[in-house]
Design a protein around this motif. Sequence first.
Motif, short mmCIF file in Angstrom:
data_model
loop_
_atom_site.label_atom_id
_atom_site.label_comp_id
_atom_site.label_asym_id
_atom_site.label_seq_id
_atom_site.Cartn_x
_atom_site.Cartn_y
_atom_site.Cartn_z
N LEU A 1 -17.32 -4.46 -48.28
CA LEU A 1 -18.43 -3.51 -48.20
C LEU A 1 -19.64 -4.15 -47.51
CD1 LEU A 1 -18.35 -1.65 -51.64
CD2 LEU A 1 -17.94 -0.68 -49.37
N VAL A 2 -19.97 -5.37 -47.91
CA VAL A 2 -21.11 -6.04 -47.29
C VAL A 2 -20.82 -6.35 -45.83
CG1 VAL A 2 -22.57 -8.09 -47.37
CG2 VAL A 2 -21.91 -6.97 -49.49
N ALA A 3 -19.59 -6.77 -45.54
CA ALA A 3 -19.22 -7.06 -44.15
C ALA A 3 -19.28 -5.79 -43.30
CB ALA A 3 -17.82 -7.66 -44.10
N ALA A 4 -18.90 -4.64 -43.88
CA ALA A 4 -18.97 -3.38 -43.15
C ALA A 4 -20.41 -3.01 -42.81
CB ALA A 4 -18.32 -2.27 -43.97
N ILE A 5 -21.30 -3.18 -43.78
CA ILE A 5 -22.72 -2.89 -43.55
C ILE A 5 -23.28 -3.81 -42.48
CG2 ILE A 5 -25.02 -2.92 -44.60
CD1 ILE A 5 -23.63 -2.19 -47.25
N LYS A 6 -22.92 -5.10 -42.57
CA LYS A 6 -23.41 -6.07 -41.60
C LYS A 6 -22.89 -5.76 -40.19
CE LYS A 6 -23.19 -10.88 -40.36
NZ LYS A 6 -22.98 -10.47 -38.97
N HIS A 7 -21.61 -5.44 -40.09
CA HIS A 7 -21.02 -5.15 -38.78
C HIS A 7 -21.63 -3.89 -38.17
CE1 HIS A 7 -17.95 -5.35 -35.65
NE2 HIS A 7 -17.78 -4.05 -35.81
N ALA A 8 -21.82 -2.86 -38.99
CA ALA A 8 -22.41 -1.62 -38.50
C ALA A 8 -23.85 -1.82 -38.07
CB ALA A 8 -22.32 -0.53 -39.57
N ALA A 9 -24.59 -2.65 -38.82
CA ALA A 9 -25.99 -2.91 -38.48
C ALA A 9 -26.11 -3.70 -37.19
CB ALA A 9 -26.67 -3.67 -39.62
N ASP A 10 -25.12 -4.57 -36.94
CA ASP A 10 -25.20 -5.43 -35.74
C ASP A 10 -24.77 -4.68 -34.48
OD1 ASP A 10 -25.52 -7.81 -34.26
OD2 ASP A 10 -23.38 -8.23 -34.43
N GLY A 11 -23.69 -3.90 -34.55
CA GLY A 11 -23.16 -3.26 -33.35
C GLY A 11 -22.96 -1.77 -33.43
N GLY A 12 -23.37 -1.16 -34.54
CA GLY A 12 -23.17 0.27 -34.73
C GLY A 12 -21.85 0.54 -35.43
N PRO A 13 -21.72 1.70 -36.08
CA PRO A 13 -20.47 2.04 -36.77
C PRO A 13 -19.31 2.11 -35.80
CG PRO A 13 -22.27 3.52 -37.40
CD PRO A 13 -22.76 2.74 -36.22
N ASP A 14 -18.16 1.56 -36.21
CA ASP A 14 -16.96 1.64 -35.39
C ASP A 14 -15.75 1.60 -36.32
OD1 ASP A 14 -16.82 -0.98 -36.22
OD2 ASP A 14 -17.17 -1.86 -34.26
N ALA A 15 -14.56 1.48 -35.73
CA ALA A 15 -13.34 1.52 -36.53
C ALA A 15 -13.27 0.35 -37.51
CB ALA A 15 -12.12 1.49 -35.60
N LEU A 16 -13.74 -0.83 -37.09
CA LEU A 16 -13.68 -2.00 -37.96
C LEU A 16 -14.58 -1.83 -39.19
CD1 LEU A 16 -12.76 -4.84 -38.63
CD2 LEU A 16 -14.57 -5.72 -37.12
N SER A 17 -15.83 -1.41 -38.96
CA SER A 17 -16.73 -1.21 -40.11
C SER A 17 -16.20 -0.12 -41.04
CB SER A 17 -18.15 -0.86 -39.62
OG SER A 17 -18.14 0.34 -38.87
N GLY A 18 -15.58 0.94 -40.45
CA GLY A 18 -15.00 1.99 -41.27
C GLY A 18 -13.83 1.49 -42.10
N ALA A 19 -12.97 0.66 -41.49
CA ALA A 19 -11.82 0.11 -42.21
C ALA A 19 -12.27 -0.81 -43.35
CB ALA A 19 -10.91 -0.65 -41.24
N LEU A 20 -13.26 -1.64 -43.08
CA LEU A 20 -13.79 -2.53 -44.12
C LEU A 20 -14.37 -1.73 -45.28
CD1 LEU A 20 -15.52 -5.22 -41.87
CD2 LEU A 20 -13.53 -5.58 -43.34
N ALA A 21 -15.09 -0.68 -44.96
CA ALA A 21 -15.69 0.16 -46.01
C ALA A 21 -14.61 0.81 -46.86
CB ALA A 21 -16.58 1.23 -45.38
N VAL A 22 -13.54 1.29 -46.21
CA VAL A 22 -12.44 1.92 -46.96
C VAL A 22 -11.78 0.91 -47.90
CG1 VAL A 22 -10.13 2.91 -46.72
CG2 VAL A 22 -11.99 3.71 -45.25
N ILE A 23 -11.56 -0.31 -47.41
CA ILE A 23 -10.96 -1.36 -48.25
C ILE A 23 -11.86 -1.63 -49.47
CG2 ILE A 23 -10.33 -3.80 -48.36
CD1 ILE A 23 -9.52 -3.57 -45.40
N GLY A 24 -13.15 -1.78 -49.22
CA GLY A 24 -14.07 -2.08 -50.30
C GLY A 24 -14.14 -0.96 -51.33
N ILE A 25 -14.20 0.27 -50.86
CA ILE A 25 -14.29 1.41 -51.78
C ILE A 25 -13.01 1.56 -52.59
CG2 ILE A 25 -14.43 3.94 -51.87
CD1 ILE A 25 -16.28 3.75 -49.40
N ALA A 26 -11.86 1.39 -51.93
CA ALA A 26 -10.58 1.50 -52.64
C ALA A 26 -10.44 0.41 -53.70
CB ALA A 26 -9.42 1.42 -51.64
N ALA A 27 -10.78 -0.84 -53.32
CA ALA A 27 -10.71 -1.94 -54.28
C ALA A 27 -11.70 -1.71 -55.43
CB ALA A 27 -10.99 -3.27 -53.59
#
Length: 482
Positions: A197-223
């Motif tokens: 979740l934190v990595a997704a926020i960081k990645h989105a803040a650095d380069g904008g939302p993309d598939a990677l930040s979305g996938a990280l967020a899904v993993i974090g939310i599911a876990a």
Amino acid sequence: MLPVLLVTIDNTVLNFALPSIAAELQPGPAMQLWLIDAYPLVLCSLLVAGGNFGDRFGRRRTLMIGLTGFAIASLGAALAPTAELLLVGRVLTGVFGAVILPATHSLLRNMFHVRAERRLAIAIWSTGFAAGAAIGPILGGWLVSIAGWPAVFLIAVPFAVVLLPAAPLLVSESRDPEPGPLDSLSILLSALTLAPLVAAIKHAADGGPDALSGALAVIGIAAGALFVRRMLTVTNPMLDLRLLRRSGFTGPILVNLVSIASLTGFLFFAAQHLQLVARLSALEAAWLLAPGALANIIAGLAVVKLVKVMRPSTAIAAGLLCSAAAYLLTAITSGSPVVAAICLAYILIGIGVGSAETLAGDMLMANIAPDKAGAASAMSETAYELGTVLGVTVFGGILTATYRSALVLPDGLTQVQADAARATLSGAHATAGALPATTADALMTAAGAAFDSGVLTTSTIGAVLMAAAATLALTTLRRETA
């Protein structure tokens, strides 16, 4: 308090060392953010596990193991010849820091049973907790100026030399007498929740939302969903999530998060402005922030007396409003010579964070049983570390995006130089060193103006968020008493 100082100093000590690291090791813009964020990210992800280990195996024992590992990992970071190896060192210090922090907080809960005594003990502990973050940049600036950036990591060694022989003599051991079986799956799920979740926020803040930040967020939310379900169904959970139903427990956790986010978010751009825009040395910039660190310490101790005549919720809200005022002052003065304004703003943030953190820590400990202090403390410190990451990631991401969009480059730059200047303010500074004097001055003037436009946007958002947090504290914690 000494191990708390050590761990929290590492949260912010790189702020003034980063320009020197960037010049010597040549990390890219993403790597620069990771060098700052990796430590609190790992720390945040493993605090729940660290608190559980302390409850199970003994808090003093885990404290000493953590201190030993922290010192060794810090020594490795100081000797790192590349940015990648330095990042490994930051990750390892985060692992051992996650063992240290919950032990320090929970030991207090089991050593001081009288509320008034515990509040003073927690005030001193919280002062170390918040002051470590405030002192970090000052200490980092001083060490960089006299010995170079590796020195900021070597401070762990003298801390360990003092603490390891002293802890068995001065600190009493405590543990949960009925810890239940070791729940490895829950530990894994807690890490898989926070880190992605934190990595997704960081990645989105650095380069904008993309598939990677979305996938990280899904993993974090599911876990996270699996972790919550497990904590609510197992017989003896390592973390009692039912505590979150109490406003006196959840409220302080949120206060921890927003307080430290205001501090680290402010330091991220203040350190760069003072060194790269105002052209001050690391030591000069660090000393300008010294009054803020002192204000943090004084406020953390003074608020213990203040709650005798004021409701805790009012005092916490007043502290958060001090942080809001600091951001508002920075926004108003952005685009002009703001060295004095930054110094004053940091004093206001020091007062706000020092007072809010102390009262939040006391309120939290009053709402938990001594036997479960480690795991519950880990929840609070997870919020603290999450605030550290979000302060740098969110505020830093907004600042970087605004800087890039506002930067108007002078003529005469190659494509490589233009890309480096657009990436970060330190990149523009490094690029200017290889340009003719006239072009270099034009680039630094343009970069400074673009950076300050980012400060305006970031500070305005920060002021609004802190004011909203003060309102929330005033309403949700009003029933809590001293």
